[in-house]
Design an enzyme around this catalytic site. Structure first.
Site, PDB file in Angstrom:
ATOM      1  N   HIS B 279       0.834  -1.210   0.000  1.00 40.67           N
ATOM      2  CA  HIS B 279       0.000   0.000   0.000  1.00 40.67           C
ATOM      3  C   HIS B 279       0.863   1.251   0.000  1.00 40.67           C
ATOM      4  O   HIS B 279       1.868   1.340   0.710  1.00 40.67           O
ATOM      5  CB  HIS B 279      -1.040  -0.004   1.127  1.00 40.67           C
ATOM      6  CG  HIS B 279      -0.492   0.122   2.517  1.00 40.67           C
ATOM      7  ND1 HIS B 279      -0.174   1.336   3.074  1.00 40.67           N
ATOM      8  CD2 HIS B 279      -0.245  -0.799   3.472  1.00 40.67           C
ATOM      9  CE1 HIS B 279       0.256   1.138   4.319  1.00 40.67           C
ATOM     10  NE2 HIS B 279       0.232  -0.140   4.578  1.00 40.67           N
ATOM     11  N   ASP B 291       6.086   0.698   6.690  1.00 34.54           N
ATOM     12  CA  ASP B 291       4.616   0.609   6.541  1.00 34.54           C
ATOM     13  C   ASP B 291       4.137   1.706   5.597  1.00 34.54           C
ATOM     14  O   ASP B 291       3.714   2.764   6.029  1.00 34.54           O
ATOM     15  CB  ASP B 291       3.959   0.730   7.914  1.00 34.54           C
ATOM     16  CG  ASP B 291       2.473   0.423   7.880  1.00 34.54           C
ATOM     17  OD1 ASP B 291       1.985  -0.130   6.883  1.00 34.54           O
ATOM     18  OD2 ASP B 291       1.796   0.749   8.878  1.00 34.54           O
ATOM     19  N   GLU B 325      -4.940   2.074   2.712  1.00 34.84           N
ATOM     20  CA  GLU B 325      -4.976   0.907   3.603  1.00 34.84           C
ATOM     21  C   GLU B 325      -5.152   1.336   5.049  1.00 34.84           C
ATOM     22  O   GLU B 325      -5.841   0.677   5.818  1.00 34.84           O
ATOM     23  CB  GLU B 325      -3.667   0.095   3.454  1.00 34.84           C
ATOM     24  CG  GLU B 325      -3.687  -1.264   4.158  1.00 34.84           C
ATOM     25  CD  GLU B 325      -3.262  -1.210   5.634  1.00 34.84           C
ATOM     26  OE1 GLU B 325      -3.522  -2.175   6.362  1.00 34.84           O
ATOM     27  OE2 GLU B 325      -2.685  -0.195   6.060  1.00 34.84           O
ATOM     28  N   HIS B 424       3.592   2.967  12.662  1.00 34.17           N
ATOM     29  CA  HIS B 424       2.694   4.120  12.903  1.00 34.17           C
ATOM     30  C   HIS B 424       3.330   5.202  13.770  1.00 34.17           C
ATOM     31  O   HIS B 424       2.629   5.870  14.547  1.00 34.17           O
ATOM     32  CB  HIS B 424       1.368   3.666  13.547  1.00 34.17           C
ATOM     33  CG  HIS B 424       0.540   2.780  12.676  1.00 34.17           C
ATOM     34  ND1 HIS B 424      -0.680   2.286  13.083  1.00 34.17           N
ATOM     35  CD2 HIS B 424       0.746   2.294  11.424  1.00 34.17           C
ATOM     36  CE1 HIS B 424      -1.183   1.529  12.101  1.00 34.17           C
ATOM     37  NE2 HIS B 424      -0.341   1.519  11.097  1.00 34.17           N
TER      38      HIS B 424
END
Lengths: 457, 457
Positions: B279, B291, B325, B424
């Site tokens: 993503h 990520d 996502e 995150h």
């Protein structure tokens, strides 16, 4: 799941063996529970990571002959006693004493090149050394190249296609270990060596360089990989480019150091030893976190885990922190010599000196050469923890001398991808160690020790 | 090596299966050579790491609705064309558009607590929110605790004894995902959630929080684990301690974004698709390196490797970079909807969204549930590269919707120990990605794609 009769062991392709050799189911269930407890204990509220922080940050630069090495040895003894060792002995070992001196300087014209003097090298003459540079890719090339009066620059990179980075390190290591002495034999006046790393950066990697008796040492330094590339480019543009080196190292008389030898006596076989250990010394310019503070604390953590679980080993558990691994191996030699003199039996001597990364397996060796196959019967017990490799080996630098005396030796094999990013550099620091990976390594060691203690190898 | 008849597959203990299901020896030799070439190509002079640097550092904060997300999508399209994609399409997708606004502030008395507003949360009222705090360990505790007018503080840590950290994440994730909405239902005026990480540090971890229709959203933020511990201690000392929160987030109308869909037509089965993807969006406060910039570039690298090896896939190779996502999954839904409308057949849909770490294996799923066992016949081919896990799964967030349409889905499983150190957070940056681990992941994906392309699954 239908298991076909033509089952092919993964070992066929990888030299790795992953099957049971006949542990009973009951054994397996008990053992599986114990391994689960070992890993839980390592992963939950362990003091090991804080101990690692203290060792690395209070005692950086633990090179043989340094005050910090001896201070860390005494600190380790205290920690071992606190952790529950019944007896801790400091075995005296005379070790080489080489000092870097003032920071080295290497220049290409006006341009500074990131460099570190190699361990054991001599200083440059008063006023420094300036000479033309000959770039070589191998020691063999010395035979066909005129290097008289020049600085030899060994620039063969580590081969990135090896999955185990240690193999790539070994493949390029002759340039650092023997290169300067070989260059000296051919009349070179200095040596520069491309840092042994797969990273492209400006961090130079030191390490030992040796010189056989009768060969005059020449000043030798490692260049960062970026500096090595820059020098190589400069030589393409001007084959007569010169480099200036200023190294300030010196040799002292041998110095007194110690192996730390701690024990908990075995409840059934006190005369038979299971050893776990790492080396307490490090290079002078680093905290030596992955090399090898992690190994020392992981070895102590094996003892802590057993104490926490009230597990009393049947064999004598001996934790050994070897001195002088980096530039002399005197600790390993002194330990194995003593072991031979005393006719000590080492059921297992497990070393960890490949970094505090996620454990992937073990290398094992014994006189009959089947130790790795014997250990592979426990593969199903280790698989839940990501540990799948049981391969033939000689343990590591510090335990390998015991092999000749009949011991079974082993080495923890952590994931190797990051090790040579940090190895022998100023950035091999505490913050590069992931807490969980480090803890998992200690649990892997405790698990192998437990299984050997229970079932033999 | 004597292989005993009572051979026990590692799968028994680990849910992992490691044996061949009958590939011929000739097939294996050809395949082994191809995998070796794939890994060599990934590990030698690949541009992928530099591409990753550019994606993460030029386009940080690729949250849905942001300019950087759309800019990164266009950058990726250009890179795919440059890499050799025959056709690249941008599939329009309307995505949620939430913005953090000015940095959040959370205080315990005078003491600032490291915090990040959770994605989707509403702002605090004008002048901020100050209230007493109730610490809870579970959503269930809301039933028996009076939280009316208070800030609920969910503080159950992730369980460190899970070896796969994703399992620990799932086990604690309800506190962030559903906690604030559940607390709101019980009358709470705000929510604080312990960051979902196994690290003890001062880095807060954001992430999405959802709210079912009809439930009024309350301000919600994640606390760093150190801040969470400090708050917990303060509440023990004074159960009436208050916390002040100032969140400045806001919701906008849905925004236009795009999935990136690139193709190379299959030479034999152009109507059958093998998909690789990750993503392209990330949280707003981060480079989103692990990520999931790594997953995007690794997917593109599969194409580059095949081009470099002159390998023309028999099936259509489709690289998909999914949008949204993190806070909506709209890209995945739009893609699977389109695939269904067009009756597309996905022989394999391989996602990578678990970080750019050393690959350990794959999870696989298909309607009959045997995909992981089928893939495990290739275990001997993967073992030399440290890839040993073939377990049942649903691929990942972005490819899992395809499973219902009959696709075989898969997810790369990298080593999981470090992922939640960065997930995150503002420190999920390019420098946290090890070049070789990242390259090995791409090679693992290319290898699975090659094997499925050759032999089916």
């Amino acid at each position: 799941v239908r298991i076909p009769s033509s089952l092919v062991c993964s070992a066929v392709l990888a030299g790795i063996c992953q099957f049971t050799l006949g542990a009973t189911e009951a054994e397996s269930a008990t053992d599986a529970r114990m391994l689960r407890q070992i890993f839980d204990t390592a992963l939950t509220s362990s003091p090991a990571y804080d101990q690692l922080r203290e060792l690395t940050q209070k005692f950086p630069g633990r090179l043989s002959g340094s005050k910090n090495l001896e201070a860390s040895i005494h600190w380790s003894r205290d920690l071992l006693l606190k952790t529950g060792a019944e007896h801790v002995e400091l075995q005296p070992v005379m070790v080489p004493h080489w000092e870097r001196g003032a920071p080295e300087r290497v220049h290409l014209g006006d341009r500074p090149l990131a460099a570190l003097a190699l361990g054991g090298t001599v200083a440059t003459p008063e006023g420094g050394l300036t000479a033309e540079v000959v770039e070589l890719q191998s020691l063999d090339a010395l035979v066909t190249t005129d290097v008289q009066g020049k600085i030899v620059f060994f620039n063969r990179p580590m081969d990135p296609t090896h999955i185990a980075t240690g193999t790539a390190y070994s493949g390029a290591g002759d340039q650092r270990g023997r290169g300067p002495a070989e260059a000296a034999k051919h009349g070179a006046v200095g040596a520069l060596v491309r840092s042994l790393t797969l990273s492209l950066d400006d961090i130079p990697h030191t390490g030992n360089t040796s010189s056989p008796p009768g060969v005059k040492r020449i000043p030798a330094a490692a260049l960062s990989t970026l500096a090595a590339n820059a020098l190589s480019e400069a030589l393409k543009a001007n084959p007569h480019a010169t480099v200036s080196m200023q190294l300030n190292s010196r040799w002292h008389d041998d110095s007194l150091s110690h192996n730390v030898i701690a024990e908990v006596k075995g409840s059934e076989f006190p005369e038979k030893i299971i050893l776990v250990g790492g080396h307490i010394d490090s290079w002078d310019i680093t905290e030596g976190a992955h090399d090898d503070a992690t190994g020392c604390i992981q070895s102590i953590e094996v003892l802590r885990i057993f104490k926490a679980l009230n597990y009393a080993p049947r064999h004598t558990l001996r934790i050994v922190l070897f001195t002088n691994e980096e530039n002399g191996m005197r600790g390993a030699i002194a330990y194995s010599t003593r072991a031979k003199e005393r006719n000590e039996v080492h059921v297992l001597a497990l070393e960890t000196d490949s970094g505090g990364f996620q454990p992937r397996g073990f290398n094992l060796g014994n006189p009959t050469g089947n130790a790795h196959l014997r250990a592979a019967r426990w593969a199903p017990l280790f698989t839940p923890y990501g540990i799948t490799v049981f391969q033939k080996g000689t343990g590591g630098v510090d335990v390998s001398p015991l092999l000749a005396h009949g011991a079974t030796v082993a080495g923890l094999m952590p994931d190797s991808q990051r090790y040579f990013d940090y190895h022998h550099t100023a950035i091999d620091t505490f913050d590069k160690v992931n807490k969980r990976e480090f803890e998992l390594g200690a649990a892997a060691m405790a698990s192998l020790v437990y299984l050997v203690d229970q079932h033999g190898l």
